[in-house]
Enzyme design. Structure first.
Site, PDB file in Angstrom:
ATOM      1  N   ARG A   1      -7.053  11.788  -5.854  1.00 26.18           N
ATOM      2  CA  ARG A   1      -8.426  11.177  -5.463  1.00 26.18           C
ATOM      3  C   ARG A   1      -9.426  12.274  -5.744  1.00 26.18           C
ATOM      4  NH1 ARG A   1     -10.281   8.506  -0.676  1.00 26.18           N
ATOM      5  NH2 ARG A   1     -12.531   8.114  -1.484  1.00 26.18           N
TER       6      ARG A   1
ATOM      7  N   ASP B   1      -7.337  -2.431  -7.013  1.00 25.59           N
ATOM      8  CA  ASP B   1      -7.650  -3.132  -5.604  1.00 25.59           C
ATOM      9  C   ASP B   1      -8.211  -4.525  -5.799  1.00 25.59           C
ATOM     10  OD1 ASP B   1      -8.324  -2.199  -2.623  1.00 25.59           O
ATOM     11  OD2 ASP B   1     -10.033  -3.551  -3.358  1.00 25.59           O
TER      12      ASP B   1
ATOM     13  N   ARG C   1      -3.523   6.780   0.876  1.00 24.54           N
ATOM     14  CA  ARG C   1      -3.996   8.281   1.674  1.00 24.54           C
ATOM     15  C   ARG C   1      -3.003   8.861   2.560  1.00 24.54           C
ATOM     16  NH1 ARG C   1      -9.316   5.857   4.147  1.00 24.54           N
ATOM     17  NH2 ARG C   1      -8.095   3.965   4.043  1.00 24.54           N
TER      18      ARG C   1
ATOM     19  N   TYR D   1     -14.882 -11.001   0.969  1.00 25.37           N
ATOM     20  CA  TYR D   1     -15.729  -9.658   0.902  1.00 25.37           C
ATOM     21  C   TYR D   1     -17.166 -10.124  -0.172  1.00 25.37           C
ATOM     22  CZ  TYR D   1     -11.598  -7.477   2.481  1.00 25.37           C
ATOM     23  OH  TYR D   1     -10.644  -6.983   3.331  1.00 25.37           O
TER      24      TYR D   1
ATOM     25  N   ARG E   1       0.879  -1.258   0.202  1.00 22.15           N
ATOM     26  CA  ARG E   1       0.002   0.107   0.032  1.00 22.15           C
ATOM     27  C   ARG E   1       0.619   1.152   0.106  1.00 22.15           C
ATOM     28  NH1 ARG E   1      -5.606  -0.429   1.834  1.00 22.15           N
ATOM     29  NH2 ARG E   1      -6.329  -2.388   1.426  1.00 22.15           N
TER      30      ARG E   1
END
Ligand code: 1CP
Length: 346
Positions: free
Chosen positions: A38, A75, A29, A151, A25
């Site tokens: 973004r 992702d 952010r 998920y 990652r």
């Protein structure tokens, strides 16, 4: 022919003068330039499906820290999305999917539009292949079937994956159908990434650790073994890194059974044990706690040195034990990168 990329040399178990590094990652952010992009792109998924933005965001951390590898910005959940499952990323809530928890819902998933849906991701890989520095390796990735299924079935992230573990017990044949579809989809997805220029593949199995023994073999080992077999039938030499997070003492079996080239070890793995029981089997990548990267200071620096001293004789790639978290100060990432770069092998 010797590859001039340090990261790939280590994956080939070659001796290197410096320890290569990258961070799971590494784009995201914690970087102000990411937040800026973004905002312009709209949603997180818009970012993933826009090659212009995705290329830029992939390269942002490299501009700052000069890692030895770039990882495609995307992702793991674009795979269920491309199979037709509804997906959105809600602010502060993470991914939300319409649960696929019954046979008729699984039957509605389809490969028909799969590659067309993922065309922008393939385009991103192809552009990155052309644009990254010639000493930097390009990593393509996917989620391993078990983690992606958690998920898909649960409809969101969960700390114990209970809905999915229950489905695997109560409707085993139906669940197997979902896993089989994910094996096919993931194999094809990764083969396309390699065709477009991905030089290394990482398979993220974030939730593998919660599976009991026999279930670990059935849902974490076998599907990955099949994916690797499918990929290697076309690309025999492509390095593949497995990340069965939480596998603990099952790491050695995972390595032998799946045929991965290397493993990423999570934060819980004892370094001496890794050196004695895993490094003799394959190259290792890991395992600084992402929260030490948040807290910084002397504790962080001491741990980085400890990891380098214990595992640095190699084959070793410095990384975290899980992904960078949003509250990470960018200057701490700079400091760790500097320590690794300055570290001299004995
Ligand atoms: O901007 C935003 O708000 C989105 C945050 C974000 C980002 C930057 C998400 C949502 N995904 C990503 C990118 C991402 N995800 C990458 C990009 C490349 C890089 O490493 O720089 C990768 C490799 C992933 C992989 C991923 N997504 C995993 C496996 C690795 C891991 O961290 O465990 C998982 C489990 C996901 C699901 C996911 N996507 C995003 C979130 C918040 C989550 C986790 C949800 C949960 O906690 O269950």
């Amino acid at each position: 022919m010797t590859n001039n990329k340090l990261f790939i040399q280590v994956l080939q178990s070659k001796q290197t003068d410096r320890i290569p590094f990258w961070y799971m990652r590494q784009a995201g952010r914690y970087l102000p330039e990411y937040m800026e992009r973004r905002k312009v792109a709209g949603s997180f998924l818009d970012l993933c499906y826009s090659p212009d933005f995705a290329v830029e965001v992939t390269l942002q951390p490299l501009t700052r820290y000069h890692m030895d590898a770039a990882i495609l910005f995307s992702d793991i959940l674009v795979v269920p999305h491309a199979l037709g499952q509804h997906l959105e990323f809600r602010q502060g809530e993470g991914p939300v999917l319409t649960p696929v928890d019954e046979e008729k819902k699984i039957d509605r998933l389809s490969m028909d539009k799969f590659h067309a849906h993922l065309a922008p991701v393939y385009e991103t890989v192809s552009r990155l292949h052309r644009e990254i520095p010639n000493t930097t390796a390009l990593i393509g990735f996917a989620g391993a079937p078990w983690t992606v299924a958690t998920y898909m079935v649960g409809g969101h992230g969960s700390p114990d994956q209970a809905a999915t573990r229950l489905m695997a017990f109560q409707q085993e044949e139906v669940f197997q159908k979902l896993i089989d579809l994910l094996i096919t989809a993931t194999s094809e997805y990764l083969i396309r990434q390699i065709e477009q220029g991905a030089e290394v593949i990482q398979l993220f199995d974030t939730w593998a650790g919660n599976l009991p023994d026999d279930q670990f073999y059935k849902w974490a080992v076998l599907p990955v073994k099949k994916i690797i077999r499918n990929i290697r039938a076309k690309y025999a030499d492509i390095p593949i890194i497995g990340f069965p997070r939480g596998a603990g003492c099952r790491y050695p079996d995972y390595i032998r059974e799946t045929g991965v080239t290397a493993v990423s070890i999570d934060t819980t793995m004892p370094l001496d044990w890794v050196r004695d029981h895993i490094q003799p089997l394959c190259p290792v990548q890991g395992n600084l706690d992402p929260l030490l990267l948040v807290s910084g200071g002397e504790k962080m620096e001491m741990r980085v040195h400890e990891i380098l001293t214990k595992l640095g004789d190699g084959p070793f790639i410095f990384n975290l034990g899980h992904g960078i978290v949003p509250q990470t100060p960018p200057e701490n990432v700079a400091r760790v990168s500097e320590i690794i770069r300055d570290y001299q092998k004995k």
